[in-house]
Write a protein that holds these residues in place. Structure first.
Motif, short mmCIF file in Angstrom:
data_model
loop_
_atom_site.label_atom_id
_atom_site.label_comp_id
_atom_site.label_asym_id
_atom_site.label_seq_id
_atom_site.Cartn_x
_atom_site.Cartn_y
_atom_site.Cartn_z
N ARG A 152 3.66 53.43 65.89
CA ARG A 152 4.48 54.38 65.29
C ARG A 152 5.83 54.74 66.09
O ARG A 152 6.04 54.36 67.16
CB ARG A 152 3.52 55.70 64.92
N ALA A 204 14.94 59.85 59.50
CA ALA A 204 14.27 58.78 58.53
C ALA A 204 13.35 57.88 59.08
O ALA A 204 12.41 57.53 58.29
CB ALA A 204 15.50 58.38 57.80
N ASP A 207 8.10 58.74 62.60
CA ASP A 207 6.70 59.26 62.32
C ASP A 207 6.60 60.68 63.07
O ASP A 207 5.74 61.41 62.67
CB ASP A 207 5.64 58.24 62.71
N ARG A 230 15.38 63.99 55.07
CA ARG A 230 15.24 62.69 55.73
C ARG A 230 13.97 61.99 56.27
O ARG A 230 13.87 61.09 56.24
CB ARG A 230 16.73 62.59 56.57
N LYS A 232 10.07 61.38 56.66
CA LYS A 232 9.13 60.60 55.87
C LYS A 232 7.91 61.82 55.52
O LYS A 232 7.79 62.68 56.25
CB LYS A 232 8.02 59.79 56.67
N SER A 234 5.08 61.64 55.77
CA SER A 234 3.88 61.48 56.67
C SER A 234 4.31 62.07 58.00
O SER A 234 3.37 61.79 58.92
CB SER A 234 3.43 60.19 56.46
N ALA A 235 5.45 62.45 58.16
CA ALA A 235 5.94 62.73 59.45
C ALA A 235 5.66 63.89 59.91
O ALA A 235 5.66 65.03 59.20
CB ALA A 235 7.47 62.22 59.66
#
Length: 337
Positions: A152, A204, A207, A230, A232, A234-235
């Motif tokens: 990641r 952007a 993770d 910006r 994710k 999932s971040a």
């Protein structure tokens, strides 16, 4: 004349103990040319008069303002126990002929360890899993899967001394590393395998967004609603720097709406946050009271470094890690070599 050293009162617990444990105070206590005492102030602004007669101050959280210096004619150094100095009026110190030092090398590894702990804690959902055990919900563990870090991307906001130290600790995890820092050492970043980029590109692609920047007027609210947008879904966002670098209301809104996966905060916009602060009710969070890095290692290393800076000034030497080198031009400091 003995060299007079003051320490802010927040080093002490209410019953008068040094709450940090061993901070190297024997270096002062065993020196016959030094007298030290703890100030009455534990929070807020250091009042005028508290610094009168002092040659040095070792400080934690109380603010040192221009007003604080009104009777500080002898004060030649303020040694911060830590690296942040947003609670110090640097210009006022410089004009007063007073150096400001930080314990740069002492905090790097403890803060980096704290950052790693928070990254692992939020990504592996340790708080959720702790609750499963305490609430006898063992059967629900499949509902709380964590996020592995190998392969990641971690995106640093700020890649200075602490960021570089975190990088070395993350390297064995096999993470791609990116960073936004206009002042970063490009050669050092390349050697460490860290890709430098603009803020929104770093956010952007990350993770895990890890905030390690210093708080300045340029970084205040740097991670705002547009920046968070910006990221994710999932971040995760982890902040071990200073709370005001992140727009806390925007972060709470992003978490509540599920626009990012979670956040681990060691620092807040206001400390402590008010009970009704939206961040405290936001989901998927892990918090620490600006103390994740508070260990015996940090205490002894920071205390020793601050005291050595004080003794350097006492002995006519220029200390390390001076924030306001312009102050050396002041007549009161001309003797330092």
């Amino acid at each position: 004349m003995t060299f007079q050293v003051g320490l802010t009162g927040d080093f002490l617990t209410p019953d008068g103990r040094i709450g940090w444990g061993d901070i190297g105070l024997s270096l002062l206590a065993d020196d016959p040319g030094v007298e030290h005492r703890f100030l009455d102030v534990t929070a807020g602004e250091v009042p005028p008069g508290q610094l009168a007669g002092l040659d040095a101050l070792i400080g934690l959280l109380p603010r040192v303002s221009a007003r604080s210096l009104e009777q500080a004619d002898r004060l030649r150094i303020v040694a911060r126990f830590g690296v942040g100095y947003d609670n110090v009026d640097v210009a006022a110190l410089t004009a007063n002929g007073t150096l400001l030092t930080i314990t740069r090398d002492a905090v790097a590894r403890p803060v980096a360890q704290a950052a790693l702990a928070l990254v692992l804690g939020i990504s592996h959902r340790l708080l959720d899993k702790d609750r499963l055990v305490r609430e006898h919900r063992w059967q629900d563990r499949l509902d709380h899967m964590g996020t592995g870090l190998t392969g990641r991307t971690v995106g640093f906001v700020g890649w200075g001394n602490i960021g570089r130290t975190v990088s070395t600790m993350l390297a064995p995890l096999g993470m791609r590393q990116t960073a936004h820092d206009p002042y970063a050492d490009t050669a050092a970043a390349a050697a460490a395998g860290v890709e430098l980029g603009d803020l929104h590109a770093v956010l952007a692609g990350a993770d895990v967004v890890l905030v390690t920047a210093a708080l300045t007027e340029g970084t205040r609210n740097l991670v705002d609603a547009a920046a968070l947008a910006r990221m994710k879904p999932s971040a995760f966002l982890v902040n071990v720097a200073r709370g005001p670098i992140v727009d806390q209301d925007a972060l709470a809104a992003a978490l509540t709406a599920g626009r990012i996966a979670g956040a681990a905060l060691d620092v807040f916009r206001e400390e402590p946050p008010t009970p009704d602060d939206p961040i405290l009710s936001a989901p998927n969070t892990l918090f620490s009271p600006h103390a994740t890095c508070w260990t015996d290692e940090l205490a002894l290393a920071s205390g020793t470094a601050a005291i050595r800076s004080v003794l350097d000034v006492r002995d006519g030497r220029r200390p390390q890690h001076v924030v306001d080198p312009e102050a050396f031009a002041h007549p009161a400091l001309a003797h330092l070599r």
